[in-house]
Scaffold this active site. Sequence first.
Site, PDB file in Angstrom:
ATOM      1  N   HIS A 185      17.578 -16.462  19.645  1.00 41.81           N
ATOM      2  CA  HIS A 185      17.357 -15.394  20.600  1.00 41.81           C
ATOM      3  C   HIS A 185      16.678 -15.912  21.867  1.00 41.81           C
ATOM      4  O   HIS A 185      16.994 -15.503  22.972  1.00 41.81           O
ATOM      5  CB  HIS A 185      16.495 -14.316  19.945  1.00 41.81           C
ATOM      6  CG  HIS A 185      16.298 -13.106  20.797  1.00 41.81           C
ATOM      7  ND1 HIS A 185      17.139 -12.020  20.760  1.00 41.81           N
ATOM      8  CD2 HIS A 185      15.354 -12.815  21.719  1.00 41.81           C
ATOM      9  CE1 HIS A 185      16.724 -11.119  21.624  1.00 41.81           C
ATOM     10  NE2 HIS A 185      15.638 -11.568  22.216  1.00 41.81           N
ATOM     11  N   HIS A 189      19.889  -4.686  21.169  1.00 40.94           N
ATOM     12  CA  HIS A 189      18.787  -4.414  20.255  1.00 40.94           C
ATOM     13  C   HIS A 189      19.401  -4.012  18.924  1.00 40.94           C
ATOM     14  O   HIS A 189      19.154  -2.932  18.404  1.00 40.94           O
ATOM     15  CB  HIS A 189      17.854  -3.341  20.822  1.00 40.94           C
ATOM     16  CG  HIS A 189      16.432  -3.756  20.778  1.00 40.94           C
ATOM     17  ND1 HIS A 189      15.396  -2.942  20.436  1.00 40.94           N
ATOM     18  CD2 HIS A 189      15.874  -4.959  21.016  1.00 40.94           C
ATOM     19  CE1 HIS A 189      14.271  -3.621  20.464  1.00 40.94           C
ATOM     20  NE2 HIS A 189      14.519  -4.843  20.823  1.00 40.94           N
TER      21      HIS A 189
END
Lengths: 796, 282
Positions: free
Chosen positions: A74, A121
């Site tokens: 990430h 998300h």
Amino acid sequence: MDISNLFEDVGLPTPVRRVNILDASDDVLRSVSERLSIGLSVDEMRRVRDYFGTEGREPNDIELEALGQAWSEHCCYKSSRYFMKKAFLDLHQDHFLIKGEDAGVVEFDDDHVYVVGLESHNHPSAIGPYGGAATGVGGIIRDVLCMGAQPVAVVDPLFFGPLDLAYERVPEGVNHPKFIFNGVVAGIGDYGNRIGIPTVAGMVNFHPGYTGNPLVNVGCLGFGKKVNMIHSRVGGVNEIYILAGGRTGRDGIHGVTFASTDLSADSEEKDRGSVQLGDPITKEPLIHSCLEMNEKGLLGGMKDLGGGGLSCVSGEMALAGGFGAVIHLDRVPLKEPGLAPWEIWVSESQERMMVSVRPENVDEVLHIFRKWDVEANVIGKVVEGKRIKVFWGEEVILDLDLDFFTAGPQYCRTYISKVVDREVRDVPFPVPDRSGLEAALLGLLGSANICSRERVFRTYDHEVRGRTVIKPAVGRPFTPGPSDAAVIKPLEGSDRGLAITADVNPFFCELDPYRGTLSAMEESVRNLVSVGARPHSVTDCLNFGNPEKPDRLGDFEEACRAIGDFARFFGLPIVSGNVSLYNESDIGKVPPTPTIMMVGLVDDIKLVTTSDLKTGGSILYLLGRTHHEMGGSAYYQEVGAACSCVPDVDMHLSRRMMEVVLDLDKSGLLQSVHDLSEGGLGVAISEMCIGGHMGAELNIGLIKDGSSSGGGSPLRCDIKLFSESNSRYVVEVQPQDAARVEDELSRYEVPHIKLGTSGGANLKITEGEKVLVDIPVDILDHVWRNKLTWLLEGSK
Amino acid sequence: MRSDEVKVCILRMEGTNCEQETFDAFKRLGASPEFVHLKQLEGRDTLAGEGRLLKDFHILMFPGGFSAGDYIRAGAIFAARMKAVLGRDLVAFIEEGKAIGGFCNGFQIMVELGILPAFDCTMAEHPQAVLHANDSGRFECRPTVLKHVNAGKCVWTSRSNKGELRHIPCAHAEGKFMLPHESQEKEDALYQRLFDEDRVVFQFSDPIGDTEAPYPFNPNGSRFNIAGITNDTGTVFGMMPHPERVFFRHTHPDWYRRRIGPEEGDGRAIFWSVLDHIERKF
């Protein structure tokens, strides 16, 4: 393996453990990584061990945690950067002003810029749909804010499993798509509405592949003055770090490592704590205060705390400015007592912002925060040298070389590209008669992926700030149709506008990642062109499966290549983006989902066009070429047919189409414009009728196979009606303008067919003399408008 | 008084978020609006020169938004904070004939403050009405048509004729205007009183002026389709829809369907009217 003996308390009043790994074997290193849940591989752990070897000491737990966050997929894009770099990261245009920071900064006019960011998300929303989606909005808004821009619009592409999935078919450990859908939509609405930023566009897609792993992508558009843009880096040595906004707590621990692994049946239990909690009423004054102090020139740098928390921000900001930093972790205000230093350091608690400020401006900055009731504390400062040191009281508990800390590994993992059969080899089925075609059209209008999104966007405030010129719905106010893109007018005293759209068709991408991604880019262009905007910049959010599996990475590579090829041809910069990998669950991977968000410029908002039919007696044209390429089409799903040939993009034609439509639009010759996408011509014309509350009469007899191999041969009438070939539009033209429009179309060498005229109460479609469809618009409207509500409430 | 001398206090606290467009509306008409944080009126955490006095303004605006998150009840926290410190100033402000307006959350705050409907007083001790959750149970952001039904009492709509329809959008989750229900008779009498005293300003209607039109024309289910009311003096005015969002025609939901026409949006007259009033009176 029992490795407890490796952990040794260092004897501070707060829990910090030394982790003795200098002599550790590979097995031990693996166990340490697992024990700490930091997600580092054995190779990566060896690098860490060797680094501490050269430092001549054992690491503390907080240092390993920091590296785990910084080197996660990430944070450092270790599996994806290689492919993006090869495909499109080098694309540049002069209007693209700031790249490589939290959000892309693009020129709007001589004095102003717009700022764009798009993020996923996904994993948090799978487990805590409401909080996950809300904090997704919060995160992307901070990304835009920290460039010094006022957020002005939110965009939310969402992907779920089917709403009508039978409960017994919901896999273990997975929430029902309806539960996730309701939570996500409520989370976005409650958060976006409370902070006063309009949610103007987005998409909702349903595909069985999202059942185990929904996707929640959230984009934000900001606007500001060029002179107010600020970098995500410190301005100079001795600047003071001030941490402002929400307090730090245990929510959002290991968020980035959670985002960098597959979901599993026990994720709900295990990873609960990774989901952050949003607080819009802390965020809203945080926006005001940050913008105020930035405008006053009080800040050296500003960066939001997102993935990796304080750990990522403190180091990255200092290093980007060419310096090091000292942080006093015991000065960070906490939500609850008792957090271990490593928890404080990597917590991803929301609504936090870091600013770096010259010493003489500290008082004024603290005053502005206090004025807005935003908690703010001095927690450190910028120092010479490229190291980051973290203190607890007088003790140094973390001391890392910043180059090592932030330079995560980069991989070119093995990938296998999908072999796609693009030869049209559908199993032939009989051409439906009139009742079959009518049923198919109504079925498409009432399908989950095509029906009206009104039920969703009415719960989002899409016009707060009073600048939304084209809203998610267009046409007659109480019976509107869908809009192709939203348009906002960001500047007082200027008629220049920004158009914004987000798109991707996962059914295409699943069959053919390359063509599917090209189609997503082209559809975004069409959406912008339909409202009269010239495409100006691209932002992407690449949602894929586990990159350690070669076929998933192959999909990713194809998508990157398509984005690069298209953007290069159109001269569009990729101004920011996000990669979300490991979108897998026990029931498999999500379809490749390269969400494209495109921003276009409108020279004069008074000249925008919309999709709703305006007047009876207008002439309707179909622009572009129709092909027999039904792979992934909504029609084939509706009738249960299969085909692997996904619509291609002829980029030369696409560009000519764009130019001619924009040209005609500027001359005021187009009454309405709608692009053809899911459901093809049949659905597009229905939507135009619905928005205008008016019928139309078309003859599709003249449509021929547009491919060179087809050579103008006849197409089946159902293919003419429902093919999803790219680069096509329907336009409405006043009869007196028809000759001029036809001349222009010919001049641009754009294929066009006169379909018929608007008017009446029915949509009537014929092929020569044969009636294919004849349905009252009221019926089309009823099915299209209410389907989502029926799906959610279980009626009908 | 010239329009640029009219000082407008655009009051905000955390969660207020329609202040910019409200500010812009007054600014475009030549008035002098200023953003004022509630703390500047309270004199809390202010440096020299930052404090403000309510009496120095002519118009007080409560913009829309979600003050303090609306977590307890829409507008309740803003109202409680305001009343505790500034209650007397507020009464003096109204009694001087100055104007107070609120849209959406602003209206909710005014009802919580007791300055609307304010039967038999300037500011009631306890709220006399409530803006309850919409019948749909959802936030509703949608176009609404308002029928102007005021016969002349409300100074905020003097530039609008009685019976005129205005397209002014709404966006709220709690907008159902309700008066107390001690008994059906008493409740009916209260509504009757609102109408008799010319205190109802706007009713939701359908596009042809039917003020009994149901959802979605009435987005929240308020009785008699009440969308906005004024106090006894006609100077204190609140409404659920957002006139600041339709200052120009190009933010109407269907403005592009008719290319010709004035640039003026349906919300502008409200700001204009109250400026007229202040300019004439002071």
